[in-house]
Design a protein around this motif. Structure first.
Motif, PDB file in Angstrom:
ATOM      1  N   PRO A  36       0.803  -1.225   0.000  1.00  0.00           N
ATOM      2  CA  PRO A  36       0.000   0.000   0.000  1.00  0.00           C
ATOM      3  C   PRO A  36       0.837   1.277   0.000  1.00  0.00           C
ATOM      4  O   PRO A  36       0.415   2.297  -0.554  1.00  0.00           O
ATOM      5  CB  PRO A  36      -0.823  -0.097   1.288  1.00  0.00           C
ATOM      6  CG  PRO A  36      -0.822  -1.541   1.651  1.00  0.00           C
ATOM      7  CD  PRO A  36       0.462  -2.106   1.117  1.00  0.00           C
ATOM      8  N   ALA A  37       2.025   1.249   0.591  1.00  0.00           N
ATOM      9  CA  ALA A  37       2.881   2.433   0.625  1.00  0.00           C
ATOM     10  C   ALA A  37       3.423   2.774  -0.760  1.00  0.00           C
ATOM     11  O   ALA A  37       3.778   3.926  -1.031  1.00  0.00           O
ATOM     12  CB  ALA A  37       4.037   2.215   1.597  1.00  0.00           C
ATOM     13  N   LYS A  38       3.508   1.791  -1.643  1.00  0.00           N
ATOM     14  CA  LYS A  38       4.032   2.013  -2.988  1.00  0.00           C
ATOM     15  C   LYS A  38       2.918   2.153  -4.023  1.00  0.00           C
ATOM     16  O   LYS A  38       3.180   2.423  -5.184  1.00  0.00           O
ATOM     17  CB  LYS A  38       4.940   0.845  -3.400  1.00  0.00           C
ATOM     18  CG  LYS A  38       6.204   0.752  -2.591  1.00  0.00           C
ATOM     19  CD  LYS A  38       7.048  -0.400  -3.086  1.00  0.00           C
ATOM     20  CE  LYS A  38       8.336  -0.506  -2.299  1.00  0.00           C
ATOM     21  NZ  LYS A  38       9.161  -1.626  -2.780  1.00  0.00           N
ATOM     22  N   LYS A  41       0.762   7.027  -7.776  1.00  0.00           N
ATOM     23  CA  LYS A  41       1.155   7.401  -9.136  1.00  0.00           C
ATOM     24  C   LYS A  41       2.649   7.675  -9.262  1.00  0.00           C
ATOM     25  O   LYS A  41       3.262   7.313 -10.259  1.00  0.00           O
ATOM     26  CB  LYS A  41       0.370   8.625  -9.604  1.00  0.00           C
ATOM     27  CG  LYS A  41      -1.066   8.332  -9.914  1.00  0.00           C
ATOM     28  CD  LYS A  41      -1.770   9.559 -10.455  1.00  0.00           C
ATOM     29  CE  LYS A  41      -3.222   9.252 -10.745  1.00  0.00           C
ATOM     30  NZ  LYS A  41      -3.918  10.402 -11.322  1.00  0.00           N
ATOM     31  N   ALA A  42       3.245   8.313  -8.277  1.00  0.00           N
ATOM     32  CA  ALA A  42       4.667   8.665  -8.356  1.00  0.00           C
ATOM     33  C   ALA A  42       5.539   7.411  -8.406  1.00  0.00           C
ATOM     34  O   ALA A  42       6.453   7.315  -9.239  1.00  0.00           O
ATOM     35  CB  ALA A  42       5.058   9.541  -7.173  1.00  0.00           C
ATOM     36  N   THR A  43       5.258   6.452  -7.539  1.00  0.00           N
ATOM     37  CA  THR A  43       6.031   5.207  -7.525  1.00  0.00           C
ATOM     38  C   THR A  43       5.785   4.424  -8.800  1.00  0.00           C
ATOM     39  O   THR A  43       6.723   3.882  -9.397  1.00  0.00           O
ATOM     40  CB  THR A  43       5.667   4.356  -6.299  1.00  0.00           C
ATOM     41  OG1 THR A  43       5.877   5.130  -5.117  1.00  0.00           O
ATOM     42  CG2 THR A  43       6.501   3.099  -6.225  1.00  0.00           C
ATOM     43  N   GLY A  75       6.405  -5.659  -7.629  1.00  0.00           N
ATOM     44  CA  GLY A  75       5.210  -5.760  -6.810  1.00  0.00           C
ATOM     45  C   GLY A  75       3.927  -5.317  -7.471  1.00  0.00           C
ATOM     46  O   GLY A  75       2.869  -5.325  -6.846  1.00  0.00           O
ATOM     47  N   TRP A  76       3.998  -4.919  -8.736  1.00  0.00           N
ATOM     48  CA  TRP A  76       2.801  -4.452  -9.445  1.00  0.00           C
ATOM     49  C   TRP A  76       2.104  -5.633 -10.104  1.00  0.00           C
ATOM     50  O   TRP A  76       2.720  -6.468 -10.714  1.00  0.00           O
ATOM     51  CB  TRP A  76       3.189  -3.411 -10.512  1.00  0.00           C
ATOM     52  CG  TRP A  76       3.756  -2.164  -9.924  1.00  0.00           C
ATOM     53  CD1 TRP A  76       5.070  -1.875  -9.743  1.00  0.00           C
ATOM     54  CD2 TRP A  76       3.036  -1.055  -9.394  1.00  0.00           C
ATOM     55  NE1 TRP A  76       5.214  -0.649  -9.155  1.00  0.00           N
ATOM     56  CE2 TRP A  76       3.972  -0.124  -8.932  1.00  0.00           C
ATOM     57  CE3 TRP A  76       1.685  -0.763  -9.271  1.00  0.00           C
ATOM     58  CZ2 TRP A  76       3.592   1.091  -8.366  1.00  0.00           C
ATOM     59  CZ3 TRP A  76       1.310   0.439  -8.706  1.00  0.00           C
ATOM     60  CH2 TRP A  76       2.263   1.352  -8.266  1.00  0.00           C
TER      61      TRP A  76
END
Length: 77
Positions: A36-38, A41-43, A75-76
């Motif tokens: 959840p921390a990643k 949009k920026a990551t 992780g995506w």
């Protein structure tokens, strides 16, 4: 009467199959991160850039699968 062979339609069929497979490949591009921390949009943008640099465009289109695999490793899904 001239004898028409089905070989004239082969290039059209090949192009059609390639277009459909490319569209399906793009539609499965990962956009949600397990962490959840990643999951922002920026990551996502940074990871896309890194994967694109690691696997530059190639004429064969195999780079799309490589980039998707790269994103999966980050992780995506």
């Amino acid at each position: 009467m001239a004898n028409h062979s089905s070989g004239h339609n082969l290039p059209k069929v090949v192009i059609g199959v390639l277009l459909v497979s490319t569209m399906l490949g793009c539609s499965t591009y990962p956009d949600i991160n397990d962490d959840p921390a990643k999951n922002n949009k920026a990551t996502f943008r940074q990871d896309v850039i890194e994967c694109a640099q690691a696997y530059p465009e190639a004429g064969s289109g195999v780079f799309i699968k490589q980039r998707i695999s790269c994103m999966n490793l980050k992780g995506w899904h």
